[in-house]
Design a protein around this motif. Sequence first.
Motif, PDB file in Angstrom:
ATOM      1  N   LEU A 255     -11.055   1.329   5.858  1.00  0.00           N
ATOM      2  CA  LEU A 255      -9.956   2.270   6.080  1.00  0.00           C
ATOM      3  C   LEU A 255      -9.127   1.856   7.294  1.00  0.00           C
ATOM      4  O   LEU A 255      -7.888   1.890   7.258  1.00  0.00           O
ATOM      5  CB  LEU A 255     -10.503   3.680   6.276  1.00  0.00           C
ATOM      6  CG  LEU A 255     -11.058   4.378   5.022  1.00  0.00           C
ATOM      7  CD1 LEU A 255     -11.797   5.655   5.411  1.00  0.00           C
ATOM      8  CD2 LEU A 255      -9.934   4.690   4.046  1.00  0.00           C
ATOM      9  N   ALA A 258      -7.032  -1.217   6.391  1.00  0.00           N
ATOM     10  CA  ALA A 258      -5.906  -0.870   5.522  1.00  0.00           C
ATOM     11  C   ALA A 258      -4.823  -0.124   6.289  1.00  0.00           C
ATOM     12  O   ALA A 258      -3.624  -0.349   6.076  1.00  0.00           O
ATOM     13  CB  ALA A 258      -6.401  -0.023   4.346  1.00  0.00           C
ATOM     14  N   MET A 259      -5.224   0.751   7.212  1.00  0.00           N
ATOM     15  CA  MET A 259      -4.245   1.467   8.037  1.00  0.00           C
ATOM     16  C   MET A 259      -3.419   0.510   8.875  1.00  0.00           C
ATOM     17  O   MET A 259      -2.183   0.624   8.944  1.00  0.00           O
ATOM     18  CB  MET A 259      -4.971   2.473   8.947  1.00  0.00           C
ATOM     19  CG  MET A 259      -5.459   3.722   8.242  1.00  0.00           C
ATOM     20  SD  MET A 259      -6.635   4.673   9.255  1.00  0.00           S
ATOM     21  CE  MET A 259      -5.690   4.919  10.759  1.00  0.00           C
ATOM     22  N   CYS A 461       0.915   6.541   1.749  1.00  0.00           N
ATOM     23  CA  CYS A 461      -0.401   5.895   1.645  1.00  0.00           C
ATOM     24  C   CYS A 461      -1.104   5.883   2.992  1.00  0.00           C
ATOM     25  O   CYS A 461      -2.329   6.098   3.070  1.00  0.00           O
ATOM     26  CB  CYS A 461      -0.244   4.472   1.124  1.00  0.00           C
ATOM     27  SG  CYS A 461       0.411   4.336  -0.543  1.00  0.00           S
ATOM     28  N   TRP A 462      -0.355   5.648   4.049  1.00  0.00           N
ATOM     29  CA  TRP A 462      -0.899   5.651   5.410  1.00  0.00           C
ATOM     30  C   TRP A 462      -1.511   7.008   5.736  1.00  0.00           C
ATOM     31  O   TRP A 462      -2.627   7.096   6.280  1.00  0.00           O
ATOM     32  CB  TRP A 462       0.220   5.294   6.380  1.00  0.00           C
ATOM     33  CG  TRP A 462      -0.196   5.059   7.805  1.00  0.00           C
ATOM     34  CD1 TRP A 462      -1.454   5.156   8.340  1.00  0.00           C
ATOM     35  CD2 TRP A 462       0.668   4.695   8.887  1.00  0.00           C
ATOM     36  NE1 TRP A 462      -1.429   4.876   9.681  1.00  0.00           N
ATOM     37  CE2 TRP A 462      -0.148   4.581  10.034  1.00  0.00           C
ATOM     38  CE3 TRP A 462       2.032   4.448   8.983  1.00  0.00           C
ATOM     39  CZ2 TRP A 462       0.396   4.257  11.285  1.00  0.00           C
ATOM     40  CZ3 TRP A 462       2.557   4.106  10.222  1.00  0.00           C
ATOM     41  CH2 TRP A 462       1.746   4.009  11.360  1.00  0.00           C
ATOM     42  N   LEU A 465      -4.834   7.407   4.024  1.00  0.00           N
ATOM     43  CA  LEU A 465      -5.867   6.649   4.723  1.00  0.00           C
ATOM     44  C   LEU A 465      -6.280   7.331   6.018  1.00  0.00           C
ATOM     45  O   LEU A 465      -7.467   7.349   6.380  1.00  0.00           O
ATOM     46  CB  LEU A 465      -5.360   5.236   5.022  1.00  0.00           C
ATOM     47  CG  LEU A 465      -5.129   4.326   3.813  1.00  0.00           C
ATOM     48  CD1 LEU A 465      -4.401   3.056   4.231  1.00  0.00           C
ATOM     49  CD2 LEU A 465      -6.445   3.976   3.126  1.00  0.00           C
TER      50      LEU A 465
END
Length: 496
Positions: A255, A258-259, A461-462, A465
Amino acid sequence: MIHSSTNLAVALDEPSVFRRLLVALAPVKRGELATVVILTVNVFVLLTCYYLLKVLREPMILLGGGAELKAYASAGQTLLLIGVVPAFSWLSSRVDRVRLLTTMQLIFIGCLITFYALAHARAPIGLAFYLWLGIFNVLVVSNFWSFANDLYNEEQGKRLFAIIGIGASVGAILGAFVPHLLHRVLGMYALMLVAAGGLAVSIALYRIADRRERMRDRPAHSISGQPDEPVAAREPAMTRKGGFALVIKDRYLRLLAAMLLIATVINSTGEYVIGKMATDRAKQVAAEVAPAPASAAAAAGSGPAAPSGKPPAAVDSAQGRYLESFYSDYYALVNLLSFAIQALIVARLLTWLGIRRALFVMPLIVLGGWVAVGLFVNVTMVRVEKTAENSLDYSLHNTLRQALFLPTDRDRKYKAKAAIDTFFFRMGDVIAGLGIVFLFVEVLGLGVRAFAVLNVVLAVCWLALVAGAGRVYDRLAAASGDATVGDRSRAGRHDA
């Protein structure tokens, strides 16, 4: 040196006007101030070293291969990190934190001395130096915050990381001026030796801070009735797992990776957008204040137009003045706001909201900013959005990125953090520059509104997450009793 640092702690802990003023501005408790000052100075030194070397980077790469080579170099940095991260993980598993940081700094110093010698021998080092600096600047900062995570527990990190981050903000501001002054006095390549000296100072600061915190922990260890152990024995041993393996197998780390990847893509595409719109606006301004004589003559039917691609010198000059003024004001405002946010707001915001809620602040502002850009496509709106985004990125977001590792173990603090802060950060640049910008502009011919729509989707999306990472962070903090696994007192109990 140890004795003097202890005396410094005593002196700073004495009630004074300075201490009362500092406590009013920052939530520092008794006994914490000396180490906080040492760490703040250390990160300032490291950021200043980077800005010294950044002065050399652009002319060396541009003269050595041109703008095209510079564009491809970001992909080269990412490929090199595939080998650097496992090597760093291997070293992390075999030495304690001070030896790890000392070894890394000595390697960097050795590289700088080698580059200096090669530069004086007129060797073509532009590409090699550019690749090396791209790895150096992310790894050296990541190592610093790994060390800070190892010193403090979750409660301390929320209060103190924002204060320590002031050193980075000041380093960014002064870093824009000091390198140019030294460049004129010492010459271009001598800046490499100055940066090497700064890294040596950083090693000493690491050792002083580490020794001070261990000495503070020694009485509690002795009270337990156990004999004094060697310094390194009180550090929980790391596993032999590598940084990439840790990220792949751990949901929380995935996570975080990805962030950072999404945040980097948004920021990099945004930098392209503001550069594109500023350039277009510069052409409009230049056409208004300095119209091309040949073009004017052609419009009146009295002569041919100016040759394509060769605007008159007056137009070039007007464009240059506009862009210089635009970026000077833009960067000055970003640096000023980031320093103000870091110094006055971040510590209180983290204490008031907590890490989990504070994580939502930046993606929400980024989401609102790019929605506004999509609705009102103009240079002013883009500038407002990027100023807000970068100011928060350099202050609140940077502090939160470091604090998210507080409730993790030492493997994740050093190895996984290095993998995320280097490889996934650089991968975001590659995706944005060689992927999205190329696709949108060169292949599809899309404009600013398409970038705004993309960044709105990425910001959503951010936020998703952030929601997931925040929940895991709270569970980790609760499981560790609001203290990081690497905290000194927990380390003593673990070893016992």
